[in-house]
Design an enzyme around this catalytic site. Structure first.
Site, PDB file in Angstrom:
ATOM      1  N   CYS A  53       7.074 -10.265  -3.132  1.00  0.00           N
ATOM      2  CA  CYS A  53       6.782  -8.868  -2.783  1.00  0.00           C
ATOM      3  C   CYS A  53       5.291  -8.586  -2.941  1.00  0.00           C
ATOM      4  O   CYS A  53       4.655  -9.043  -3.890  1.00  0.00           O
ATOM      5  CB  CYS A  53       7.596  -7.939  -3.683  1.00  0.00           C
ATOM      6  N   CYS A  57       3.807  -3.889  -9.058  1.00  0.00           N
ATOM      7  CA  CYS A  57       4.570  -3.303 -10.175  1.00  0.00           C
ATOM      8  C   CYS A  57       4.461  -4.259 -11.363  1.00  0.00           C
ATOM      9  O   CYS A  57       4.918  -5.416 -11.269  1.00  0.00           O
ATOM     10  CB  CYS A  57       6.031  -3.094  -9.783  1.00  0.00           C
ATOM     11  N   CYS A  60       7.380  -6.480 -12.794  1.00  0.00           N
ATOM     12  CA  CYS A  60       8.334  -7.105 -11.882  1.00  0.00           C
ATOM     13  C   CYS A  60       8.161  -8.614 -11.670  1.00  0.00           C
ATOM     14  O   CYS A  60       7.088  -9.086 -11.273  1.00  0.00           O
ATOM     15  CB  CYS A  60       8.290  -6.405 -10.527  1.00  0.00           C
ATOM     16  N   CYS A  97      25.404  -3.097  -5.390  1.00  0.00           N
ATOM     17  CA  CYS A  97      24.028  -2.677  -5.126  1.00  0.00           C
ATOM     18  C   CYS A  97      23.237  -3.866  -4.593  1.00  0.00           C
ATOM     19  O   CYS A  97      23.128  -4.900  -5.246  1.00  0.00           O
ATOM     20  CB  CYS A  97      23.405  -2.150  -6.406  1.00  0.00           C
ATOM     21  N   CYS A 129      25.406   0.447  -2.461  1.00  0.00           N
ATOM     22  CA  CYS A 129      24.140   1.053  -2.863  1.00  0.00           C
ATOM     23  C   CYS A 129      23.044   0.103  -2.398  1.00  0.00           C
ATOM     24  O   CYS A 129      23.228  -1.116  -2.413  1.00  0.00           O
ATOM     25  CB  CYS A 129      24.095   1.214  -4.380  1.00  0.00           C
ATOM     26  N   ARG A 261      23.302   5.441 -16.286  1.00  0.00           N
ATOM     27  CA  ARG A 261      23.589   3.995 -16.308  1.00  0.00           C
ATOM     28  C   ARG A 261      22.759   3.260 -17.366  1.00  0.00           C
ATOM     29  O   ARG A 261      21.519   3.311 -17.343  1.00  0.00           O
ATOM     30  CB  ARG A 261      23.344   3.389 -14.912  1.00  0.00           C
TER      31      ARG A 261
HETATM   32  N1  SAM Z   1      11.716  -3.351  -4.267  1.00  0.00           N
HETATM   33  C1  SAM Z   1      12.508  -2.212  -4.482  1.00  0.00           C
HETATM   34  C2  SAM Z   1      11.811  -1.133  -5.278  1.00  0.00           C
HETATM   35  O1  SAM Z   1      10.843  -1.409  -5.976  1.00  0.00           O
HETATM   36  O2  SAM Z   1      12.276   0.007  -5.207  1.00  0.00           O
HETATM   37  C3  SAM Z   1      13.850  -2.482  -5.083  1.00  0.00           C
HETATM   38  C4  SAM Z   1      14.041  -3.439  -6.225  1.00  0.00           C
HETATM   39  S1  SAM Z   1      13.226  -3.074  -7.765  1.00  0.00           S
HETATM   40  C5  SAM Z   1      13.430  -4.588  -8.605  1.00  0.00           C
HETATM   41  C6  SAM Z   1      14.266  -1.864  -8.525  1.00  0.00           C
HETATM   42  C7  SAM Z   1      13.933  -1.397  -9.928  1.00  0.00           C
HETATM   43  O3  SAM Z   1      14.227  -2.424 -10.869  1.00  0.00           O
HETATM   44  C8  SAM Z   1      12.502  -1.022 -10.257  1.00  0.00           C
HETATM   45  O4  SAM Z   1      12.150   0.246  -9.796  1.00  0.00           O
HETATM   46  C9  SAM Z   1      12.522  -1.067 -11.766  1.00  0.00           C
HETATM   47  O5  SAM Z   1      12.883   0.200 -12.291  1.00  0.00           O
HETATM   48  C10 SAM Z   1      13.595  -2.096 -12.097  1.00  0.00           C
HETATM   49  N2  SAM Z   1      13.009  -3.322 -12.686  1.00  0.00           N
HETATM   50  C11 SAM Z   1      12.337  -4.300 -12.040  1.00  0.00           C
HETATM   51  N3  SAM Z   1      11.903  -5.256 -12.883  1.00  0.00           N
HETATM   52  C12 SAM Z   1      12.325  -4.892 -14.118  1.00  0.00           C
HETATM   53  C13 SAM Z   1      12.188  -5.468 -15.416  1.00  0.00           C
HETATM   54  N4  SAM Z   1      11.513  -6.590 -15.613  1.00  0.00           N
HETATM   55  N5  SAM Z   1      12.750  -4.822 -16.451  1.00  0.00           N
HETATM   56  C14 SAM Z   1      13.433  -3.670 -16.257  1.00  0.00           C
HETATM   57  N6  SAM Z   1      13.588  -3.076 -15.067  1.00  0.00           N
HETATM   58  C15 SAM Z   1      13.038  -3.655 -14.003  1.00  0.00           C
HETATM   59  C1  DTB Z   2      17.712  -0.373 -11.585  1.00  0.00           C
HETATM   60  O1  DTB Z   2      17.348   0.719 -12.044  1.00  0.00           O
HETATM   61  N1  DTB Z   2      17.790  -1.498 -12.293  1.00  0.00           N
HETATM   62  C2  DTB Z   2      18.223  -2.607 -11.468  1.00  0.00           C
HETATM   63  C3  DTB Z   2      18.500  -1.925 -10.102  1.00  0.00           C
HETATM   64  N2  DTB Z   2      18.070  -0.581 -10.336  1.00  0.00           N
HETATM   65  C4  DTB Z   2      18.005  -2.468  -8.861  1.00  0.00           C
HETATM   66  C5  DTB Z   2      17.284  -3.748 -11.440  1.00  0.00           C
HETATM   67  C6  DTB Z   2      16.907  -4.309 -12.794  1.00  0.00           C
HETATM   68  C7  DTB Z   2      16.079  -5.501 -12.568  1.00  0.00           C
HETATM   69  C8  DTB Z   2      15.752  -6.228 -13.820  1.00  0.00           C
HETATM   70  C9  DTB Z   2      14.901  -7.424 -13.565  1.00  0.00           C
HETATM   71  C10 DTB Z   2      15.509  -8.476 -12.675  1.00  0.00           C
HETATM   72  O2  DTB Z   2      16.675  -8.888 -12.905  1.00  0.00           O
HETATM   73  O3  DTB Z   2      14.830  -8.943 -11.762  1.00  0.00           O
HETATM   74 FE1  SF4 Z   3       8.292  -5.308  -5.177  1.00  0.00          FE
HETATM   75 FE2  SF4 Z   3       9.274  -5.601  -7.633  1.00  0.00          FE
HETATM   76 FE3  SF4 Z   3       7.732  -3.524  -7.093  1.00  0.00          FE
HETATM   77 FE4  SF4 Z   3      10.217  -3.652  -6.017  1.00  0.00          FE
HETATM   78  S1  SF4 Z   3       9.713  -3.477  -8.193  1.00  0.00           S
HETATM   79  S2  SF4 Z   3       8.319  -3.081  -4.961  1.00  0.00           S
HETATM   80  S3  SF4 Z   3      10.386  -5.865  -5.717  1.00  0.00           S
HETATM   81  S4  SF4 Z   3       7.091  -5.668  -7.032  1.00  0.00           S
END
Ligand code: SAM
Ligand code: DTB
Ligand code: SF4
Length: 331
Positions: A53, A57, A60, A97, A129, A261
């Protein structure tokens, strides 16, 4: 009656700062007014497109610019998603989801394939979702028409802290997507993460933003940061269970009708710790051995926990069916 949406910052702060046991008791009291308080919604996650991506973030594992262990995988086939959905359904999930590591949805062949996935999974009787990043109103409408039930798009943190975590898109971009989602009549799933290095004030501000939205999000995921090697937040301190409980309980009191959640971070929590989260008003989890890329308790472990605590999985489309039944009873 529409839940209160004119919370002041001082009111949110006062609730958030209540001594922990009083806060749990108050939140549990609010939660028990919901006659289905022992029902927990089970949502299962599938990463339909993983890694690579272009966003930054800082939490992430899927951001291309950080050197994490995540392998980039292209968009899954419809068949593979269906097979995964069958497993989730057989294990008691009512919601599936689908997550994609995209900054935003593009109108291309991939999106057409995603619409097909949505339609197939919806036909299986699961609430679908999606969480694909930013979305226009037209794209939200297309997802809705294909059978999508809810869209997840988190504000992640307070608007004040947002720029310390993500610089490649703004807090207002997020709000804009959420407005498009709501306008297309998709169920709104919006919450955030704790453990990013934010202050209590940031947490209070985030909860204030969520609970003063024109309509409360239908579901509010509260994630504990899963620190990922290679990301800027890799060395962040693990949050205490009291912090998770405080977030959940405050969210429960502020948004009494929303599904709260208990999201990322469960893998590191004991059953007793999770029990306190359910007591404090959490009524949904992500289940299945993986979240998107990180480990999560497996279905069997969670079912044992449900049995021990007297919790039951909530059925798909329950509120919609309940509305229909009421309408039929009246007719
Ligand atoms: N790319 C899309 C976005 O950013 O909306 C969808 C997937 S993204 C992984 C969805 C959510 O997962 C993020 O907004 C964040 O709140 C959560 N998330 C991602 N990485 C995480 C981590 N290492 N620990 C906890 N929550 C995480
Ligand atoms: C949300 O609030 N938490 C989920 C879902 N929405 C998409 C994602 C958590 C991701 C945690 C890190 C991972 O497994 O990559
Ligand atoms: Fe990309 Fe991760 Fe940010 Fe979603 S949370 S936009 S997958 S970098």
């Amino acid at each position: 009656m529409q839940p209160k949406i004119n919370w002041t910052l001082d009111e949110v702060k006062e609730i958030y700062n209540t001594p922990l046991l009083d806060l749990i008791y108050n939140a549990a009291t609010v939660h028990r007014k919901n006659k289905a308080y022992s029902e927990v919604q089970i949502s299962s996650l599938i990463s339909i497109k993983t890694g690579g991506c272009k966003e930054d973030c800082s939490y992430c594992p899927q951001a291309a610019r950080y050197n994490t262990n995540v392998e980039v995988e292209p968009l899954m086939t419809v068949e593979k998603v269906k097979a995964r959905a069958e497993v989730a359904k057989a294990n008691g999930a009512s919601r599936l989801c689908m997550g994609a590591a995209w900054r935003e949805v593009r109108d291309n062949k991939d999106f057409d394939r995603v619409l097909e996935m949505v339609s197939e999974v919806n036909e299986m009787g699961l609430e679908v979702c999606c969480t694909f990043g930013m979305l226009t109103y037209e794209q939200a409408e297309k997802l809705k028409a294909a059978g999508c039930f809810a869209y997840n798009h988190n504000i992640d943190t307070s608007s004040e802290n947002y720029g310390n975590i993500i610089t490649t898109r703004t807090f207002d971009d997020r709000i804009n997507t959420l407005n498009n989602v709501r306008k297309a009549k998709l169920s709104v799933c919006c919450g955030g993460i704790i453990g990013l290095g934010e202050t209590d004030k940031d947490r209070i501000n985030m909860l204030h933003t969520l609970s003063t939205m024109e309509v409360h999000p239908d579901s509010v995921p509260i994630n504990a940061l899963v620190p990922i090697e290679g990301t800027p937040l890799q060395n962040n301190k693990k949050i205490g269970i009291d912090e998770m409980i405080r977030m959940i309980a405050t969210a429960r009191i502020l948004m009494p009708k929303s599904v709260v959640r208990l999201s990322a971070g469960r893998n590191e929590m004991s059953t007793a710790e999770q029990a306190l989260c359910f007591m404090a008003g959490a009524n949904s989890i992500f289940a299945g051995e993986k979240l998107l890329t990180t480990p999560n308790p497996d279905f069997d472990t969670d079912m044992q926990m449900f049995k021990m605590l007297g919790l039951t999985p909530r059925k798909a489309f329950k509120d919609i069916d309940a509305t229909k039944e009421t309408a039929e009873n009246v007719a």
